[in-house]
Design a protein around this motif. Sequence first.
Motif: not given
Length: 216
Positions: A110-114, A122-127
């Motif tokens: 969902x997002x990547x900060x470098x 950041x990862x978004x779970x399916x539920x």
Amino acid sequence: MFTGIVQGTAPLVAIDEKPNFRTHVIEMPTELLPGLELGASVAHNGCCLTVTAVEGNRVSFDLIKETLRLTNLGELALGDVVNIERAAKFNDEIGGHLMSGHIICTAEVAKIYTSENNRQVWLRMPNAELMKYVLHKGFIGIDGISLTIGEVVNNRFCVHLIPETLERTTLAKKRLGDKVNIEIDPQTQAVVDTVERVLASREATLAAAMAPAHKD
């Protein structure tokens, strides 16, 4: 069982596509070939697969319908690279955490900060239901990599990646919208599920005790 410490990466050099079935052939790193036999377990992006053929450094694996449904392996194309780990042996050092190779779902980047020497993903779970197993500072397997969970917000969580992880695995190449395989920590799952069952049983017992008695 696996440890979540990726031993290498391997390119996908052949695909045999059939209805709800795939055979993947990867070019195994030479250092991981000794002792590799038919029936051995090798994790691909954290998913436990069984060796079905060995021809030099080309090793084949079959992917059934359930594997294709739950993981990101069915989306791979020729030339794509997977994280590889051979099954752990007794007396091996457990540098990560014990993992079964059973993928529960995929999550979306969902997002990547470098920043210098660091990367936060950041990862978004399916539920939301699965988020009960995702705990701050808990363990999680992402594409076969044992990682510590950072912040947790609603149905999203983040992990912090050091240069070594980015160098040794495929995570450095992930982009927004990409899917990664998720294996939750089995100990966390066991504790959460046990507590839920105990609380549900207590609530049922309390409700029954408080229910008005019926007279005939």
